[in-house]
Write an enzyme that holds these catalytic residues in place. Structure first.
Site, short mmCIF file in Angstrom:
data_model
loop_
_atom_site.label_atom_id
_atom_site.label_comp_id
_atom_site.label_asym_id
_atom_site.label_seq_id
_atom_site.Cartn_x
_atom_site.Cartn_y
_atom_site.Cartn_z
N TYR A 2 33.18 65.40 59.55
CA TYR A 2 34.18 64.93 58.58
C TYR A 2 33.66 65.06 57.14
O TYR A 2 34.36 65.56 56.25
CB TYR A 2 34.54 63.48 58.87
CG TYR A 2 35.42 62.83 57.82
CD1 TYR A 2 34.87 62.01 56.83
CD2 TYR A 2 36.79 63.04 57.82
CE1 TYR A 2 35.67 61.43 55.87
CE2 TYR A 2 37.60 62.45 56.85
CZ TYR A 2 37.03 61.64 55.89
OH TYR A 2 37.82 61.06 54.94
N SER B 278 36.66 62.38 49.36
CA SER B 278 36.10 61.09 49.77
C SER B 278 34.72 60.92 49.14
O SER B 278 34.08 61.90 48.78
CB SER B 278 35.95 61.07 51.30
OG SER B 278 35.11 60.01 51.73
#
Lengths: 169, 327
Positions: B232, B219
């Protein structure tokens, strides 16, 4: 920390227009194109930030302020669009500038009560900045349509700034 | 507006499950790739989005608007003919887009998902089979080493082999402060995003012949983490990192390892706790393209990283960020 973030944001906003947020000096006259870019980016940031506030703020007066930002900046955005087209310019760009993107990104990661503090601080700064841009173009701008649009935006932005200041503790 | 663009928008705008899952005209996608060009700003929905929230993990079918995973648009050309793929998180989001694309490119596909995601998974299995390929649905929670080993075992048996592993399933929960993250929350994120790929890749390796590929979903958060994604974001940095070390390790074995780094993409992860509600409403507004990405816009990246034609790419991260973030 919202403090540090917003301080940095203020610096960014200052760098963007070459003006200190306190409005101590008048800016160099902006070109019509630069004015349109700055004003439309500001409107877009106000609308997006207010949308976050509508949902994240736990304070009724902040949410009411946010709703008004959406209404008013949607209108100023339309007025700017009309004025640009009337002057034979291309329509204003659709998005925020770098600073707006960074400010919005900060807001997207916050929750009440930190959210409200950061949002209100951002709003005081962003409206101080917008006021300088609008006042500057209203006084010195080269294009008459855009000058008129800037002049009618000035009292609206001033009112927003007053409201935002009252939201601060 | 071109017909296909309008069709894409109508597909997304339609609330009904059946109408949007099957492509218009009896679930047959157009037969030729679209070609041409469109303004990327106008291809897909822009913010504001309606405020919405679902319990984790969330269903694509319940999102408003529904995401586009390429159901009506992806056209394959045999780029993955004869291949056998396992995709975790294959029920929705990028995993779903990859599953649909892989099947349409000629691969057989096994998908893993959480049991509560069955409604989304059913649609994906259906789409894989309509593409004429074998679909192997394997529901289960990846937070267990025995299940991960069993997952690979079932995939190999169901597919008759394995040569593409897409480690894509993720747990994402937004917390304003590290103090709000419980031990259980932290563990949940680490087990799903770091341990499971470790267990799955280990179990898969004995089956992977030279020419096989491993793909991890990382990401933009790996490079510039948000303040509310402390747990995360570090798992995405870890993913980006393991792609590179494993590529070095497995290069001598002829196995390529790559990653995909999305920016803001419209998936159930975001509306089921992965983002604040304020972020959901303005999702993608920070991107220079002015909107979030749709999973369909990343399908081609997964295909590219899996196909034999991309044989020199290994240890690399391919991004799709709408103009924001890295890589």
């Amino acid at each position: 920390m919202p403090n540090a973030q917003v301080f940095v944001a203020a610096g960014l906003l200052a760098v963007m227009t070459g003006v200190q947020p306190s409005g101590a000096q008048p800016p160099a006259p902006m070109s019509a194109r630069d004015f349109v870019k700055a004003a439309s980016a500001s409107d877009q940031y106000e609308i997006q930030a207010a949308r976050v506030a509508e949902v994240e703020s736990r304070d009724g007066s902040v949410r009411a302020f946010a709703r008004k930002m959406i209404q008013d900046h949607t209108r100023t955005r339309q007025a700017l669009q009309q004025a640009s087209l009337a002057s034979g310019m291309p329509p204003p760009p659709d998005g925020m500038n770098d600073d707006g993107q960074k400010l919005l990104s900060q807001l997207q990661s916050l929750r009440a009560p930190d959210f409200d503090r950061a949002y209100v601080r951002q709003q005081v700064l962003s409206h101080q900045e917008a006021l300088v841009v609008e006042q500057g173009y209203a006084a010195d701008g080269s294009d008459p349509n855009l000058r008129r649009t800037a002049a009618s935006a000035v009292p609206i932005v001033q009112h927003h700034l007053d409201m935002a200041r009252r939201l601060q503790p | 507006m071109e017909e296909t663009t309008r069709r894409q928008l109508m597909t997304i705008a339609t609330a009904g499950v059946a109408a949007s899952v099957a492509a218009p005209a009896g679930a047959q996608p157009q037969q030729q790739p679209l070609g041409g060009k469109q303004n990327p700003r106008d291809k897909y929905p822009k913010p504001p989005f309606p405020p919405q929230s679902q319990p984790f993990p969330g269903l694509a079918g319940q999102m408003s608007p529904r995401p586009d995973h390429g159901e009506a648009s992806y056209v394959g050309s045999g780029r993955l003919r004869g291949r056998k793929a396992l995709i975790t998180g294959g029920d929705s989001g990028m995993g779903r887009a990859a599953a649909i694309a892989f099947a349409r490119e000629g691969a057989d596909v096994a998908i893993n998902y959480l049991p509560v995601e069955e409604p989304d998974a059913r649609e994906v299995v259906d789409l894989i089979r309509r593409a004429g390929r074998t679909a192997v649905p394997i529901p289960g929670d990846l937070r267990s080493a025995p299940f991960c080993r069993s997952l690979v075992d079932q995939a190999v048996r169901g597919l008759g082999g394995l040569d593409i592993v897409v480690s894509n399933a993720g747990r994402q929960k937004s917390n304003a402060s590290i103090l709000d993250i419980s031990d259980e929350d932290f563990d949940w994120t680490m087990k799903t995003n770091i341990y499971a790929p470790f267990w799955i890749i280990k179990a898969a390796l004995p089956h992977l012949q030279p020419g096989s590929v491993i793909i991890g979903t990382t990401s933009e958060q790996a490079y510039d983490p948000a303040s509310d994604l402390y747990d995360y974001a570090q798992t995405k940095a870890a993913t980006m990192n393991y792609v590179k070390s494993l590529a070095k390790q497995l290069g001598p074995k002829g196995i390529r390892v790559n990653g995909v780094a999305p920016g803001p993409i419209w998936t159930p992860l975001q509306v089921s706790g992965g983002a604040t509600e304020g972020k959901v409403v303005t999702f993608g507004a920070t991107a220079p393209l002015g909107r979030p990405g749709q999973p369909a816009e990343l399908a081609g990246i997964y295909v590219r990283l899996a196909e034999d034609d991309g044989s020199y790419t290994t240890g690399n991260i391919y991004g799709a960020g709408g103009g924001q973030g890295q890589p």
